[in-house]
Design a protein around this motif. Structure first.
Motif, PDB file in Angstrom:
ATOM      1  N   ALA A  87     -18.810  -3.801  11.404  1.00 50.83           N
ATOM      2  CA  ALA A  87     -18.560  -4.751  10.312  1.00 50.83           C
ATOM      3  C   ALA A  87     -18.203  -4.002   9.032  1.00 50.83           C
ATOM      4  O   ALA A  87     -17.253  -4.372   8.333  1.00 50.83           O
ATOM      5  N   VAL A  88     -18.944  -2.940   8.738  1.00 51.59           N
ATOM      6  CA  VAL A  88     -18.676  -2.156   7.534  1.00 51.59           C
ATOM      7  C   VAL A  88     -17.299  -1.508   7.626  1.00 51.59           C
ATOM      8  O   VAL A  88     -16.498  -1.565   6.689  1.00 51.59           O
ATOM      9  N   ILE A  89     -17.001  -0.893   8.768  1.00 50.54           N
ATOM     10  CA  ILE A  89     -15.703  -0.255   8.987  1.00 50.54           C
ATOM     11  C   ILE A  89     -14.589  -1.291   8.889  1.00 50.54           C
ATOM     12  O   ILE A  89     -13.563  -1.067   8.243  1.00 50.54           O
ATOM     13  N   GLY A  90     -14.804  -2.436   9.514  1.00 54.57           N
ATOM     14  CA  GLY A  90     -13.786  -3.483   9.524  1.00 54.57           C
ATOM     15  C   GLY A  90     -13.484  -4.021   8.139  1.00 54.57           C
ATOM     16  O   GLY A  90     -12.317  -4.192   7.769  1.00 54.57           O
ATOM     17  N   VAL A  91     -14.503  -4.266   7.353  1.00 54.28           N
ATOM     18  CA  VAL A  91     -14.293  -4.799   6.001  1.00 54.28           C
ATOM     19  C   VAL A  91     -13.609  -3.753   5.122  1.00 54.28           C
ATOM     20  O   VAL A  91     -12.683  -4.080   4.366  1.00 54.28           O
ATOM     21  N   LEU A  92     -14.012  -2.498   5.239  1.00 54.77           N
ATOM     22  CA  LEU A  92     -13.395  -1.438   4.449  1.00 54.77           C
ATOM     23  C   LEU A  92     -11.899  -1.309   4.763  1.00 54.77           C
ATOM     24  O   LEU A  92     -11.060  -1.306   3.862  1.00 54.77           O
ATOM     25  N   PHE A  93     -11.565  -1.247   6.048  1.00 51.86           N
ATOM     26  CA  PHE A  93     -10.161  -1.111   6.418  1.00 51.86           C
ATOM     27  C   PHE A  93      -9.383  -2.412   6.208  1.00 51.86           C
ATOM     28  O   PHE A  93      -8.171  -2.375   6.001  1.00 51.86           O
ATOM     29  N   LEU A  94     -10.044  -3.540   6.232  1.00 52.21           N
ATOM     30  CA  LEU A  94      -9.379  -4.800   5.904  1.00 52.21           C
ATOM     31  C   LEU A  94      -8.930  -4.791   4.441  1.00 52.21           C
ATOM     32  O   LEU A  94      -7.803  -5.189   4.124  1.00 52.21           O
ATOM     33  N   ILE A  95      -9.776  -4.299   3.564  1.00 54.09           N
ATOM     34  CA  ILE A  95      -9.407  -4.191   2.148  1.00 54.09           C
ATOM     35  C   ILE A  95      -8.234  -3.226   1.983  1.00 54.09           C
ATOM     36  O   ILE A  95      -7.271  -3.522   1.265  1.00 54.09           O
ATOM     37  N   ILE A  96      -8.302  -2.092   2.658  1.00 47.32           N
ATOM     38  CA  ILE A  96      -7.201  -1.116   2.592  1.00 47.32           C
ATOM     39  C   ILE A  96      -5.908  -1.739   3.097  1.00 47.32           C
ATOM     40  O   ILE A  96      -4.842  -1.568   2.501  1.00 47.32           O
ATOM     41  N   TRP A  97      -5.987  -2.484   4.193  1.00 53.47           N
ATOM     42  CA  TRP A  97      -4.789  -3.090   4.784  1.00 53.47           C
ATOM     43  C   TRP A  97      -4.185  -4.141   3.848  1.00 53.47           C
ATOM     44  O   TRP A  97      -2.963  -4.224   3.711  1.00 53.47           O
ATOM     45  N   VAL A  98      -5.026  -4.938   3.201  1.00 54.75           N
ATOM     46  CA  VAL A  98      -4.529  -5.942   2.254  1.00 54.75           C
ATOM     47  C   VAL A  98      -3.823  -5.259   1.086  1.00 54.75           C
ATOM     48  O   VAL A  98      -2.747  -5.693   0.657  1.00 54.75           O
ATOM     49  N   ILE A  99      -4.390  -4.175   0.590  1.00 55.92           N
ATOM     50  CA  ILE A  99      -3.754  -3.433  -0.505  1.00 55.92           C
ATOM     51  C   ILE A  99      -2.401  -2.890  -0.057  1.00 55.92           C
ATOM     52  O   ILE A  99      -1.402  -2.990  -0.784  1.00 55.92           O
ATOM     53  N   MET A 100      -2.346  -2.314   1.143  1.00 52.54           N
ATOM     54  CA  MET A 100      -1.071  -1.779   1.652  1.00 52.54           C
ATOM     55  C   MET A 100      -0.019  -2.871   1.777  1.00 52.54           C
ATOM     56  O   MET A 100       1.147  -2.665   1.433  1.00 52.54           O
ATOM     57  N   LEU A 101      -0.404  -4.035   2.282  1.00 48.25           N
ATOM     58  CA  LEU A 101       0.566  -5.117   2.461  1.00 48.25           C
ATOM     59  C   LEU A 101       1.035  -5.667   1.118  1.00 48.25           C
ATOM     60  O   LEU A 101       2.202  -6.044   0.975  1.00 48.25           O
ATOM     61  N   ARG A 102       0.154  -5.698   0.127  1.00 43.76           N
ATOM     62  CA  ARG A 102       0.578  -6.135  -1.216  1.00 43.76           C
ATOM     63  C   ARG A 102       1.558  -5.138  -1.826  1.00 43.76           C
ATOM     64  O   ARG A 102       2.555  -5.526  -2.436  1.00 43.76           O
ATOM     65  N   LEU A 103       1.279  -3.849  -1.681  1.00 43.73           N
ATOM     66  CA  LEU A 103       2.201  -2.832  -2.180  1.00 43.73           C
ATOM     67  C   LEU A 103       3.547  -2.915  -1.458  1.00 43.73           C
ATOM     68  O   LEU A 103       4.602  -2.800  -2.077  1.00 43.73           O
ATOM     69  N   ARG A 104       3.498  -3.123  -0.149  1.00 38.91           N
ATOM     70  CA  ARG A 104       4.727  -3.239   0.643  1.00 38.91           C
ATOM     71  C   ARG A 104       5.551  -4.432   0.182  1.00 38.91           C
ATOM     72  O   ARG A 104       6.767  -4.335   0.011  1.00 38.91           O
ATOM     73  N   ALA A 105       4.899  -5.552  -0.056  1.00 36.11           N
ATOM     74  CA  ALA A 105       5.616  -6.748  -0.511  1.00 36.11           C
ATOM     75  C   ALA A 105       6.248  -6.505  -1.878  1.00 36.11           C
ATOM     76  O   ALA A 105       7.384  -6.931  -2.132  1.00 36.11           O
ATOM     77  N   ASP A 106       5.535  -5.805  -2.763  1.00 33.82           N
ATOM     78  CA  ASP A 106       6.076  -5.509  -4.090  1.00 33.82           C
ATOM     79  C   ASP A 106       7.289  -4.588  -3.987  1.00 33.82           C
ATOM     80  O   ASP A 106       8.306  -4.818  -4.650  1.00 33.82           O
TER      81      ASP A 106
END
Length: 148
Positions: A108-127
């Motif tokens: 759960a800890v690993i998943g939430v941490l990498f979920l946050i990282i993935w959301v940041i990456m996708l926002r940067l990609r969209a920008d």
């Protein structure tokens, strides 16, 4: 053949051709970043195998198979990042990892941490893709963004 009957000269390797250089694809750089994040996550989750062995009932238990399945899925997605649906699949896989925390709490800890990282990456990609479509990236400016 040319008009005088001779063979046209073939360009030698390294010679400049009369072609425009291909435009840089900003999505390629994000595929590399996403692949790197997936490999790092696979390594971190693989390190959860000893935890599964101690707390989850052993390697052959459900927790051990879940950890192994997640590692395989993360590495498999690395090879599929060239497809248009892969960023969304990566985000979905992060949600699955976070939900696997129900089987093994460390996930759960690993998943939430990498979920946050993935959301940041996708926002940067969209920008970056938005700016690419608008033509405002530094590499699209005269002088190729090199400050000349």
């Amino acid at each position: 053949m040319t008009s005088d009957g001779s063979q046209p000269e073939k360009p030698q390797p390294g010679q400049a051709q009369d072609q425009q250089p291909q435009a840089k694809d900003p999505a390629r750089s994000f595929r590399g970043v996403m692949a790197g994040a997936l490999v790092m996550e696979a390594i971190v989750i693989a390190l959860a195998l000893p935890v599964a062995a101690k707390l989850g009932g052993g390697f052959a238990s459900g927790a051990g198979w879940v950890v192994l399945g997640l590692v395989v899925a993360l590495l498999a997605l690395c090879g599929l990042l060239g497809f248009s649906w892969s960023p969304i699949a990566g985000l979905g896989l992060q949600v699955v990892v976070a939900l696997c925390g129900l089987v093994l709490g460390a996930l759960a800890v690993i998943g939430v941490l990498f979920l946050i990282i993935w959301v940041i990456m996708l926002r940067l990609r969209a920008d970056v893709l938005r700016r690419y479509r608008q033509g405002t990236l530094p590499s699209q400016q005269p002088g190729d963004g090199q400050g000349s």
